[in-house]
Design an enzyme around this catalytic site. Structure first.
Site, PDB file in Angstrom:
ATOM      1  N   THR A  88       0.881  -1.165   0.000  1.00 11.94           N
ATOM      2  CA  THR A  88       0.000   0.000   0.000  1.00 11.94           C
ATOM      3  C   THR A  88       0.909   1.201   0.000  1.00 11.94           C
ATOM      4  O   THR A  88       1.994   1.124   0.568  1.00 11.94           O
ATOM      5  CB  THR A  88      -0.776   0.021   1.343  1.00 11.94           C
ATOM      6  OG1 THR A  88      -1.602  -1.123   1.399  1.00 11.94           O
ATOM      7  CG2 THR A  88      -1.580   1.276   1.547  1.00 11.94           C
ATOM      8  N   ARG A 147     -14.104  -7.106   0.648  1.00 17.27           N
ATOM      9  CA  ARG A 147     -13.099  -7.026   1.723  1.00 17.27           C
ATOM     10  C   ARG A 147     -12.476  -5.629   1.786  1.00 17.27           C
ATOM     11  O   ARG A 147     -12.108  -5.040   0.777  1.00 17.27           O
ATOM     12  CB  ARG A 147     -12.018  -8.077   1.459  1.00 17.27           C
ATOM     13  CG  ARG A 147     -10.862  -8.082   2.467  1.00 17.27           C
ATOM     14  CD  ARG A 147      -9.709  -7.212   2.033  1.00 17.27           C
ATOM     15  NE  ARG A 147      -8.559  -7.305   2.933  1.00 17.27           N
ATOM     16  CZ  ARG A 147      -7.529  -6.449   2.914  1.00 17.27           C
ATOM     17  NH1 ARG A 147      -7.517  -5.456   2.063  1.00 17.27           N
ATOM     18  NH2 ARG A 147      -6.532  -6.606   3.743  1.00 17.27           N
ATOM     19  N   VAL A 148     -12.353  -5.090   2.981  1.00 17.85           N
ATOM     20  CA  VAL A 148     -11.662  -3.816   3.194  1.00 17.85           C
ATOM     21  C   VAL A 148     -10.607  -4.044   4.268  1.00 17.85           C
ATOM     22  O   VAL A 148     -10.873  -4.706   5.276  1.00 17.85           O
ATOM     23  CB  VAL A 148     -12.652  -2.722   3.650  1.00 17.85           C
ATOM     24  CG1 VAL A 148     -11.912  -1.438   4.009  1.00 17.85           C
ATOM     25  CG2 VAL A 148     -13.686  -2.452   2.562  1.00 17.85           C
ATOM     26  N   GLY A 149      -9.409  -3.521   4.038  1.00 18.67           N
ATOM     27  CA  GLY A 149      -8.325  -3.675   5.009  1.00 18.67           C
ATOM     28  C   GLY A 149      -8.194  -2.459   5.899  1.00 18.67           C
ATOM     29  O   GLY A 149      -9.170  -1.780   6.241  1.00 18.67           O
ATOM     30  N   ASP A 150      -6.957  -2.156   6.242  1.00 22.33           N
ATOM     31  CA  ASP A 150      -6.688  -1.066   7.184  1.00 22.33           C
ATOM     32  C   ASP A 150      -6.653   0.317   6.538  1.00 22.33           C
ATOM     33  O   ASP A 150      -6.891   1.335   7.205  1.00 22.33           O
ATOM     34  CB  ASP A 150      -5.330  -1.300   7.862  1.00 22.33           C
ATOM     35  CG  ASP A 150      -4.201  -1.352   6.829  1.00 22.33           C
ATOM     36  OD1 ASP A 150      -4.293  -2.170   5.894  1.00 22.33           O
ATOM     37  OD2 ASP A 150      -3.235  -0.572   6.948  1.00 22.33           O
ATOM     38  N   GLY A 188       1.117  -3.388   4.398  1.00 22.54           N
ATOM     39  CA  GLY A 188       1.209  -4.825   4.624  1.00 22.54           C
ATOM     40  C   GLY A 188      -0.177  -5.436   4.738  1.00 22.54           C
ATOM     41  O   GLY A 188      -1.154  -4.891   4.227  1.00 22.54           O
ATOM     42  N   GLY A 216      -3.527  -6.031   5.788  1.00 19.91           N
ATOM     43  CA  GLY A 216      -4.429  -5.131   6.492  1.00 19.91           C
ATOM     44  C   GLY A 216      -5.064  -5.735   7.720  1.00 19.91           C
ATOM     45  O   GLY A 216      -5.282  -5.039   8.723  1.00 19.91           O
TER      46      GLY A 216
HETATM   47  N1  GLY Z   1      -2.709  -2.666   3.776  1.00 21.77           N
HETATM   48  C1  GLY Z   1      -3.720  -2.616   2.816  1.00 21.77           C
HETATM   49  C2  GLY Z   1      -4.720  -3.662   2.884  1.00 21.77           C
HETATM   50  O1  GLY Z   1      -4.514  -4.685   3.529  1.00 21.77           O
HETATM   51  O2  GLY Z   1      -5.747  -3.521   2.251  1.00 21.77           O
END
Ligand code: GLY
Length: 311
Positions: free
Chosen positions: A160, A188-191, A212, A214
């Site tokens: 990212t 899906r959504v990460g950090d 990394g 998320g």
């Molecule tokens: N670090 C970004 C994600 O995992 O979506």
């Protein structure tokens, strides 16, 4: 005056940001850095070059932050190339903090952002290979090496762009942009678009961002944790080191997992720590551009096939 961005591809992104930093516009600087990455077809984890989800469609997440009362994010954007710019509009023109999915794209339409094709030819080819070969991700080939030097690509499974900037007037700003985990389950959504997970800025203290996996970063509210540690007196290095150690202690890690925290204090000191090797931060300041190895690596040895770490 300094800008720090995740990974070596951040060098070119920092250059795009630098004039804004000199002009005393930290928010414009971090937005410009992310826009650069979002447009680059060879960066396979952000914007146009980003690898798609398991349905073959790209979705993008991003956020921007100046302070707890001045921040915004979007997640699951499918028809607009610049999630950071849409996130900035959420921050500047709405009473809300996060818009998601089709409603975020509709908001971008209403705000006058142009629609764009998000799937680059290289990402489409990588997806077709992944589909034919039964879902095995070969990171040495599936785009991972296109935007990074070999020693970063060898370790990297997904990343990212996170940027933190301190401008000529002493203003701190941060931004994050990602296409998320390659071939993720749709939705899906990460950090990265979540304030406190992939990005946090507390003007009187400093800022932090993450890159990394998320799920590892989100589960410990990573960026907030780093800034809060600094607020309580930790140095930037102590804060990022404690955050990666917290990741290492909190999960059953798999070989493909990576987590990196990058901090910039209000006086311009930066520090970065990684779960695994192969990470560099791109830095631009009055000393010029450079890519710097992490100050601390929690698991310096290669993971074995079983996922346990050789010591
Ligand atoms: N670090 C970004 C994600 O995992 O979506």
């Amino acid at each position: 005056m300094r800008i720090v961005s995740t990974w070596s591809f951040g060098l070119a992104a920092n250059e795009a940001a630098w004039p804004h930093l000199v002009a005393g516009k930290a928010l414009d600087a971090v937005e410009a850095a992310c826009i650069y990455a979002e447009m680059a077809p060879d960066i396979d984890s952000v914007g146009f070059g980003g690898l798609p989800d398991s349905s073959g469609r790209v979705s993008l997440d991003g956020c921007v932050m100046l302070s707890p009362s001045c921040c915004g994010g979007v997640a699951g954007v499918r028809t607009h190339l610049h999630p950071v710019s849409v996130a900035r509009r959420v921050m500047e023109r709405t009473p809300h903090l996060l818009l998601v999915g089709q409603d975020a794209d509709d908001f971008a339409d209403r705000e006058g952002f142009a629609r764009a094709e998000l799937l680059a030819p290289g990402a489409r080819e990588a997806f077709e290979r992944w589909r034919v070969e039964g879902g095995v991700i070969d990171q040495s080939r599936d785009g991972a090496s296109r935007s990074l030097p070999a020693d970063e690509a060898r370790w990297r499974h997904h990343d990212t762009i996170g940027c933190l900037a301190l401008d000529a007037r002493g203003t701190l700003a941060g931004a994050c942009s990602t296409s998320g985990t390659p071939y993720k389950i749709p939705g899906r959504v990460g950090d990265s678009p979540i304030i406190g997970q992939g990005l946090y800025v507390e003007p009187a203290v400093g800022a932090a961002t993450a890159t990394g996996t998320g799920e590892l970063i989100a589960g410990i509210c990573g960026a907030f944790l780093v800034v809060e540690s600094m607020r309580r007196g930790a140095t930037p290095l102590e804060a990022v080191r404690d955050a990666v150690l917290r990741v290492a202690a909190s999960y059953r890690l798999e070989p493909q997992h990576q987590a990196v925290f990058l901090a910039l204090s209000k006086d311009g000191t930066f520090a970065h720590a990684a779960l695994r090797p192969g990470y560099r931060t791109s830095v631009m300041d009055l000393a010029g551009p450079r890519a710097v190895e992490a100050d601390f690596i929690a698991l310096p040895e290669a993971p074995t096939e079983s996922g346990a770490h050789a010591r």
